[in-house]
Design a protein around this motif. Structure first.
Motif, PDB file in Angstrom:
ATOM      1  N   GLY A  11      10.752   8.658  -4.476  1.00 17.85           N
ATOM      2  CA  GLY A  11      11.047   7.403  -4.129  1.00 17.85           C
ATOM      3  C   GLY A  11      11.977   6.991  -3.255  1.00 17.85           C
ATOM      4  O   GLY A  11      12.356   6.076  -3.085  1.00 17.85           O
ATOM      5  N   PHE A  12      12.806   8.079  -2.718  1.00 12.66           N
ATOM      6  CA  PHE A  12      13.743   8.003  -1.554  1.00 12.66           C
ATOM      7  C   PHE A  12      13.610   9.149  -0.646  1.00 12.66           C
ATOM      8  O   PHE A  12      13.069  10.226  -0.833  1.00 12.66           O
ATOM      9  N   ALA A  13      14.526   8.994   0.515  1.00  4.24           N
ATOM     10  CA  ALA A  13      14.860  10.145   1.200  1.00  4.24           C
ATOM     11  C   ALA A  13      16.152   9.976   1.709  1.00  4.24           C
ATOM     12  O   ALA A  13      16.869   9.071   1.817  1.00  4.24           O
ATOM     13  N   LEU A  75       7.689  -2.214  11.872  1.00  2.00           N
ATOM     14  CA  LEU A  75       6.800  -0.980  12.192  1.00  2.00           C
ATOM     15  C   LEU A  75       7.066  -0.178  10.719  1.00  2.00           C
ATOM     16  O   LEU A  75       8.019  -0.003  10.436  1.00  2.00           O
ATOM     17  N   THR A  76       5.791   0.465  10.694  1.00  3.18           N
ATOM     18  CA  THR A  76       5.895   1.705   9.767  1.00  3.18           C
ATOM     19  C   THR A  76       6.613   2.805  10.011  1.00  3.18           C
ATOM     20  O   THR A  76       6.948   2.763  11.443  1.00  3.18           O
ATOM     21  N   LYS A 108       6.531   0.483   2.028  1.00  2.00           N
ATOM     22  CA  LYS A 108       6.126  -0.115   0.416  1.00  2.00           C
ATOM     23  C   LYS A 108       4.810   0.633   0.027  1.00  2.00           C
ATOM     24  O   LYS A 108       4.475   0.983  -1.123  1.00  2.00           O
ATOM     25  N   GLU A 109       3.862   0.585   1.111  1.00  2.00           N
ATOM     26  CA  GLU A 109       2.516   1.092   0.823  1.00  2.00           C
ATOM     27  C   GLU A 109       2.647   2.621   0.514  1.00  2.00           C
ATOM     28  O   GLU A 109       1.793   3.278  -0.256  1.00  2.00           O
ATOM     29  N   THR A 110       3.367   3.518   1.466  1.00  2.00           N
ATOM     30  CA  THR A 110       3.482   4.950   1.115  1.00  2.00           C
ATOM     31  C   THR A 110       4.600   5.551   0.883  1.00  2.00           C
ATOM     32  O   THR A 110       4.618   6.937   0.965  1.00  2.00           O
TER      33      THR A 110
END
Lengths: 211, 250
Positions: A11-13, A75-76, A108-110
């Protein structure tokens, strides 16, 4: 000598960069922040030629902001990474920007993602990546200790292992590092790891001479 | 009327009107009607064909409906040759976006980009505006299914149901009465055929006078653009009671 590395967790980078600004044998400053906040949920960790690094990352940052103003949606991470790669590829036909980039983001989606973009416009979506001489050490440490879905504590522990390895094994190792993280709550600075501080205190007064 | 200000597209009349743009819209008022309806699970586009001939190769050519990208299609009303230029422009713009971002272009951005092109022809260059109105139907991950209408001035709007071409005002008022927000795609097909049958000049609707297309999501989640085949269309017309079934000749 610039060290940049990063990895994706649960859930993080997280991305890490050294903070020394070097010119030949002189260290101009040791608290130069090389990880730019691209937008609310994206980070660009950049290493490379001094002028190019700031010029190119600011150009990308402003174009990403323009897109959001024009279209009302951000932007994604993937779109931003591909756009960045495209700009490097276009410039490459004349003369390249000498900037290597790790682009970390949260959608949010990916969920979290990390993109490796080198100065000749290669693009790879990765779970862990690194640039520079430090990569010999940080990639080896990450290969040994990384697993998918690490917690923040585990990931920062791995980051510290990499920093220790770089400090002890790289001949002209940078002394200080900055760690930034991006998750559902946004992109932010996580911590600094300093072994040499730029002192700002006034020097201690000389002792009184003996009578 | 200030006829002196007609012939130049790029100047205002003293009343503040752009006559060439208005004349372009007149030209569209003579073209075959096209109707678009937005539903929960898709967008329906229906068009009235003006060129009806048994000699026409219906399997390979369409008169009203065109695919712009995998996730966007449009219906046209107006001068066909003008429409072809703009459709090609829209297709290039969609691919250019995908080339830069490796993602499908959001529908509104595509419409906006094309409308920016159209606006240019009302302000500089001395060229006449395009005599086409469009109904854009598409899907993107930001806003789901969307329907947009654009005209020669370069204005566009997002609609739940819209009509362009001949008798579009009559069609629009029927749509206003009968459209409901939670309409399904099947109900939207029925409504569009009903509205078209009421506004078309001809006495009965047959499948060779119409084109019907739908934009929806397949079970696997991919956007599908499907033009109705003549046989399916005939069955639909009979099913919804919009046409007389063919009587058996003795």
């Amino acid at each position: 000598m610039e060290c940049v590395f990063g990895l994706v967790g649960n859930g993080f980078a997280v991305v890490v960069a050294d903070t020394s600004a070097v010119h030949s044998i002189l260290v101009h400053k040791s608290n130069e922040d090389k990880i730019m906040v691209l937008d609310s949920h994206k980070l660009i960790a950049a290493s490379g030629e001094a002028g190019d690094r700031v010029q190119f990352t600011e150009y990308i940052q402003k174009n990403v902001a323009l897109y959001q103003f024009r279209n009302g949606i951000p932007l994604t991470t993937a779109a931003a990474a591909n756009f960045t790669r495209g700009e490097l590829a276009t410039a490459l036909r004349k003369s390249p920007y000498f900037v290597n980039i790790l682009l970390a983001g949260y959608d949010k989606e990916t969920g979290p993602s990390l993109y490796y973009i080198d100065y000749i416009a290669s693009l790879h979506k990765v779970e862990k990546g690194a640039f520079g001489y430090g990569s010999y050490f940080s990639l080896s440490m990450m290969d040994r200790y990384f697993h998918s879905g690490m917690s923040v504590e585990e990931a920062i522990d791995l980051v510290d292992k990499c920093i220790l390895e770089i400090r002890s094994r790289l001949v002209v190792a940078p002394p200080n590092f900055v760690i930034k993280i991006v998750d559902k709550d946004g992109a932010r600075e996580y911590a600094w790891r300093e072994s040499v501080k730029d002192t700002t205190d006034a020097p201690a007064p000389a002792p009184a001479p003996p009578a | 009327m200030s006829r002196r200000y007609d012939s130049r597209t790029t100047i205002f009349s003293p009343e503040g009107r752009l006559y060439q743009v208005e004349y372009a819209m007149e030209a569209i008022g003579n073209a075959g009607t096209a109707i678009g309806i937005l539903s929960k699970d898709g967008v329906v586009l229906v068009g009235e064909k003006k060129v009806t001939s048994k000699l026409l190769q219906t399997s390979t050519s369409t008169e009203k409906m065109y695919k712009i990208d995998d996730h966007v299609a449009c219906a046209v009303a107006g001068i066909m040759s003008d429409a072809n230029i703009l459709i090609n422009t829209a297709r290039v713009q969609a691919q250019r976006y995908t080339y830069a971002y490796q993602e499908p272009m959001p529908v509104e951005q595509l419409v906006q980009s094309l409308c920016d092109t159209k606006q240019g022809y009302t302000q500089f260059g001395g060229l006449r505006p395009f005599g086409v109105s469009f109904l854009f139907a598409g899907w993107d991950k930001n806003y789901g299914f969307q329907l947009y209408m654009s005209d020669p001035s370069g204005n566009y709007g997002g609609w739940k149901a819209a009509a362009i071409g001949a008798n579009n005002q009559a069609a629009q008022s029927i749509l206003k009465q009968d459209y409901k927000d939670d309409i399904t795609r099947e109900e939207a097909v029925q409504l569009s055929l009903k509205v078209l049958s009421k506004t078309m000049d001809s006495t009965s609707l047959t499948s060779d006078k119409l084109e019907l297309a739908e934009v929806f999501l397949s079970p696997s989640g991919k956007v599908k653009y499907q033009v109705c085949s003549p046989e399916t269309l005939t069955n639909l017309l009979v099913k919804h009671g919009v046409t007389q079934p063919a009587t058996d000749t003795a």
